[in-house]
Motif scaffolding. Structure first.
Motif, PDB file in Angstrom:
ATOM      1  N   LEU A  96       0.802  -1.232   0.000  1.00  0.00           N
ATOM      2  CA  LEU A  96       0.000   0.000   0.000  1.00  0.00           C
ATOM      3  C   LEU A  96       0.835   1.282   0.000  1.00  0.00           C
ATOM      4  O   LEU A  96       0.486   2.237  -0.694  1.00  0.00           O
ATOM      5  N   VAL A  97       1.895   1.312   0.786  1.00  0.00           N
ATOM      6  CA  VAL A  97       2.633   2.575   0.938  1.00  0.00           C
ATOM      7  C   VAL A  97       4.075   2.510   0.476  1.00  0.00           C
ATOM      8  O   VAL A  97       4.773   3.523   0.485  1.00  0.00           O
ATOM      9  N   GLY A  98       4.537   1.321   0.073  1.00  0.00           N
ATOM     10  CA  GLY A  98       5.918   1.215  -0.386  1.00  0.00           C
ATOM     11  C   GLY A  98       6.894   1.383   0.760  1.00  0.00           C
ATOM     12  O   GLY A  98       6.511   1.434   1.925  1.00  0.00           O
ATOM     13  N   ALA A  99       8.151   1.502   0.404  1.00  0.00           N
ATOM     14  CA  ALA A  99       9.168   1.622   1.440  1.00  0.00           C
ATOM     15  C   ALA A  99      10.213   2.675   1.124  1.00  0.00           C
ATOM     16  O   ALA A  99      10.817   3.233   2.016  1.00  0.00           O
ATOM     17  N   GLN A 100      10.415   2.952  -0.169  1.00  0.00           N
ATOM     18  CA  GLN A 100      11.514   3.824  -0.550  1.00  0.00           C
ATOM     19  C   GLN A 100      11.092   4.721  -1.711  1.00  0.00           C
ATOM     20  O   GLN A 100      10.511   4.249  -2.693  1.00  0.00           O
ATOM     21  N   PHE A 101      11.414   5.980  -1.609  1.00  0.00           N
ATOM     22  CA  PHE A 101      11.091   6.953  -2.653  1.00  0.00           C
ATOM     23  C   PHE A 101      11.875   6.652  -3.921  1.00  0.00           C
ATOM     24  O   PHE A 101      13.055   6.312  -3.870  1.00  0.00           O
ATOM     25  N   ASP A 102      11.183   6.772  -5.063  1.00  0.00           N
ATOM     26  CA  ASP A 102      11.841   6.614  -6.359  1.00  0.00           C
ATOM     27  C   ASP A 102      11.248   7.650  -7.308  1.00  0.00           C
ATOM     28  O   ASP A 102      10.065   7.576  -7.655  1.00  0.00           O
ATOM     29  N   LEU A 103      12.055   8.592  -7.718  1.00  0.00           N
ATOM     30  CA  LEU A 103      11.592   9.668  -8.588  1.00  0.00           C
ATOM     31  C   LEU A 103      11.060   9.142  -9.917  1.00  0.00           C
ATOM     32  O   LEU A 103      10.137   9.720 -10.494  1.00  0.00           O
ATOM     33  N   VAL A 104      11.589   8.034 -10.398  1.00  0.00           N
ATOM     34  CA  VAL A 104      11.115   7.446 -11.656  1.00  0.00           C
ATOM     35  C   VAL A 104       9.642   7.058 -11.541  1.00  0.00           C
ATOM     36  O   VAL A 104       8.863   7.231 -12.483  1.00  0.00           O
ATOM     37  N   ASP A 105       9.234   6.545 -10.385  1.00  0.00           N
ATOM     38  CA  ASP A 105       7.826   6.184 -10.182  1.00  0.00           C
ATOM     39  C   ASP A 105       6.908   7.389 -10.356  1.00  0.00           C
ATOM     40  O   ASP A 105       5.802   7.254 -10.877  1.00  0.00           O
ATOM     41  N   VAL A 106       7.361   8.540  -9.940  1.00  0.00           N
ATOM     42  CA  VAL A 106       6.558   9.766 -10.060  1.00  0.00           C
ATOM     43  C   VAL A 106       6.184  10.004 -11.525  1.00  0.00           C
ATOM     44  O   VAL A 106       5.068  10.432 -11.829  1.00  0.00           O
ATOM     45  N   ALA A 107       7.078   9.692 -12.437  1.00  0.00           N
ATOM     46  CA  ALA A 107       6.803   9.875 -13.862  1.00  0.00           C
ATOM     47  C   ALA A 107       5.925   8.768 -14.428  1.00  0.00           C
ATOM     48  O   ALA A 107       5.181   8.995 -15.390  1.00  0.00           O
ATOM     49  N   TRP A 108       5.968   7.570 -13.855  1.00  0.00           N
ATOM     50  CA  TRP A 108       5.243   6.436 -14.420  1.00  0.00           C
ATOM     51  C   TRP A 108       3.813   6.290 -13.916  1.00  0.00           C
ATOM     52  O   TRP A 108       2.988   5.666 -14.586  1.00  0.00           O
ATOM     53  N   TYR A 109       3.473   6.835 -12.768  1.00  0.00           N
ATOM     54  CA  TYR A 109       2.082   6.751 -12.298  1.00  0.00           C
ATOM     55  C   TYR A 109       1.112   7.341 -13.320  1.00  0.00           C
ATOM     56  O   TYR A 109       0.092   6.725 -13.628  1.00  0.00           O
ATOM     57  N   PRO A 110       1.386   8.518 -13.867  1.00  0.00           N
ATOM     58  CA  PRO A 110       0.447   9.075 -14.851  1.00  0.00           C
ATOM     59  C   PRO A 110       0.275   8.218 -16.100  1.00  0.00           C
ATOM     60  O   PRO A 110      -0.778   8.257 -16.726  1.00  0.00           O
ATOM     61  N   VAL A 111       1.278   7.430 -16.450  1.00  0.00           N
ATOM     62  CA  VAL A 111       1.167   6.572 -17.631  1.00  0.00           C
ATOM     63  C   VAL A 111       0.011   5.579 -17.454  1.00  0.00           C
ATOM     64  O   VAL A 111      -0.796   5.381 -18.354  1.00  0.00           O
ATOM     65  N   GLY A 112      -0.072   4.970 -16.288  1.00  0.00           N
ATOM     66  CA  GLY A 112      -1.160   4.049 -16.014  1.00  0.00           C
ATOM     67  C   GLY A 112      -2.509   4.741 -15.907  1.00  0.00           C
ATOM     68  O   GLY A 112      -3.537   4.182 -16.279  1.00  0.00           O
ATOM     69  N   VAL A 113      -2.501   5.962 -15.425  1.00  0.00           N
ATOM     70  CA  VAL A 113      -3.746   6.722 -15.279  1.00  0.00           C
ATOM     71  C   VAL A 113      -4.236   7.213 -16.642  1.00  0.00           C
ATOM     72  O   VAL A 113      -5.441   7.169 -16.923  1.00  0.00           O
ATOM     73  N   ILE A 114      -3.337   7.641 -17.500  1.00  0.00           N
ATOM     74  CA  ILE A 114      -3.725   8.214 -18.796  1.00  0.00           C
ATOM     75  C   ILE A 114      -4.502   7.208 -19.643  1.00  0.00           C
ATOM     76  O   ILE A 114      -5.491   7.562 -20.281  1.00  0.00           O
ATOM     77  N   ALA A 115      -4.073   5.964 -19.644  1.00  0.00           N
ATOM     78  CA  ALA A 115      -4.776   4.949 -20.439  1.00  0.00           C
ATOM     79  C   ALA A 115      -6.227   4.797 -19.969  1.00  0.00           C
ATOM     80  O   ALA A 115      -7.156   4.781 -20.786  1.00  0.00           O
ATOM     81  N   LEU A 116      -6.431   4.711 -18.674  1.00  0.00           N
ATOM     82  CA  LEU A 116      -7.800   4.574 -18.155  1.00  0.00           C
ATOM     83  C   LEU A 116      -8.590   5.871 -18.320  1.00  0.00           C
ATOM     84  O   LEU A 116      -9.793   5.840 -18.564  1.00  0.00           O
ATOM     85  N   PHE A 117      -7.909   6.995 -18.171  1.00  0.00           N
ATOM     86  CA  PHE A 117      -8.552   8.289 -18.402  1.00  0.00           C
ATOM     87  C   PHE A 117      -9.126   8.333 -19.817  1.00  0.00           C
ATOM     88  O   PHE A 117     -10.278   8.737 -20.019  1.00  0.00           O
ATOM     89  N   ALA A 118      -8.349   7.896 -20.796  1.00  0.00           N
ATOM     90  CA  ALA A 118      -8.795   7.926 -22.196  1.00  0.00           C
ATOM     91  C   ALA A 118     -10.003   7.018 -22.417  1.00  0.00           C
ATOM     92  O   ALA A 118     -10.975   7.413 -23.078  1.00  0.00           O
ATOM     93  N   VAL A 119      -9.959   5.818 -21.854  1.00  0.00           N
ATOM     94  CA  VAL A 119     -11.092   4.896 -21.988  1.00  0.00           C
ATOM     95  C   VAL A 119     -12.322   5.461 -21.295  1.00  0.00           C
ATOM     96  O   VAL A 119     -13.431   5.438 -21.837  1.00  0.00           O
ATOM     97  N   HIS A 120     -12.137   5.990 -20.102  1.00  0.00           N
ATOM     98  CA  HIS A 120     -13.233   6.585 -19.332  1.00  0.00           C
ATOM     99  C   HIS A 120     -13.845   7.756 -20.113  1.00  0.00           C
ATOM    100  O   HIS A 120     -15.073   7.880 -20.219  1.00  0.00           O
ATOM    101  N   TRP A 121     -13.001   8.607 -20.661  1.00  0.00           N
ATOM    102  CA  TRP A 121     -13.453   9.763 -21.446  1.00  0.00           C
ATOM    103  C   TRP A 121     -14.285   9.291 -22.643  1.00  0.00           C
ATOM    104  O   TRP A 121     -15.361   9.806 -22.917  1.00  0.00           O
ATOM    105  N   TYR A 122     -13.767   8.302 -23.355  1.00  0.00           N
ATOM    106  CA  TYR A 122     -14.451   7.770 -24.533  1.00  0.00           C
ATOM    107  C   TYR A 122     -15.820   7.185 -24.165  1.00  0.00           C
ATOM    108  O   TYR A 122     -16.825   7.464 -24.827  1.00  0.00           O
TER     109      TYR A 122
END
Length: 136
Positions: A96-122
């Motif tokens: 749920l909360v992870g253990a260690q900060f990773d700046l790369v993850d900050v960039a990749w979370y939106p990638v997973g959200v964008i795909a669902l956002f597009a389907v939801h929008w459609y």
């Protein structure tokens, strides 16, 4: 025609299970950047499904930013010692909360959200623009 709320919630639960299974399968089979990046993207997608589960009629324009903001909040919280301490005591807490900060993850979370956002929008646009019967 839009789906009843109970069907939307059922679909979001099924999608979350599929995304979690995909993440754990990738983790078991692959190693390296694909494992890490896909895990963050799929986590973002799972959060999006949770937002839709909580508020089935929410607009994608709200669901997307809320999902990304939540993911970022959890990631930046990892800069404190609290998530690491919780993760040390529980496998579930680590998920749920992870253990260690990773700046790369900050960039990749939106990638997973964008795909669902597009389907939801459609899907919302499709259900809102039903053809009207010809009344002549």
């Amino acid at each position: 025609m839009s789906l009843p709320v109970r069907w939307i919630r059922l679909l979001t639960v099924l999608l979350a299970v599929v995304f979690a299974a995909a993440a754990y399968t990738i983790r078991a089979v692959l190693d390296g950047p694909i494992e890490q990046y896909s895990g963050a993207a799929l986590s973002g997608a799972i959060v999006y499904t949770i937002v839709i589960f909580i508020r089935p009629r929410i607009s994608p324009l709200i669901a997307g930013p809320v999902s990304v903001a939540y993911c970022w909040l959890i990631e930046f919280a990892q800069l404190t010692p609290v998530p690491a301490a919780l993760s040390g005591h529980s496998w579930f807490a680590r998920q749920l909360v992870g253990a260690q900060f990773d700046l790369v993850d900050v960039a990749w979370y939106p990638v997973g959200v964008i795909a669902l956002f597009a389907v939801h929008w459609y899907l919302r646009a499709r259900t809102r623009t039903r053809p009207q019967p010809d009344v002549r």
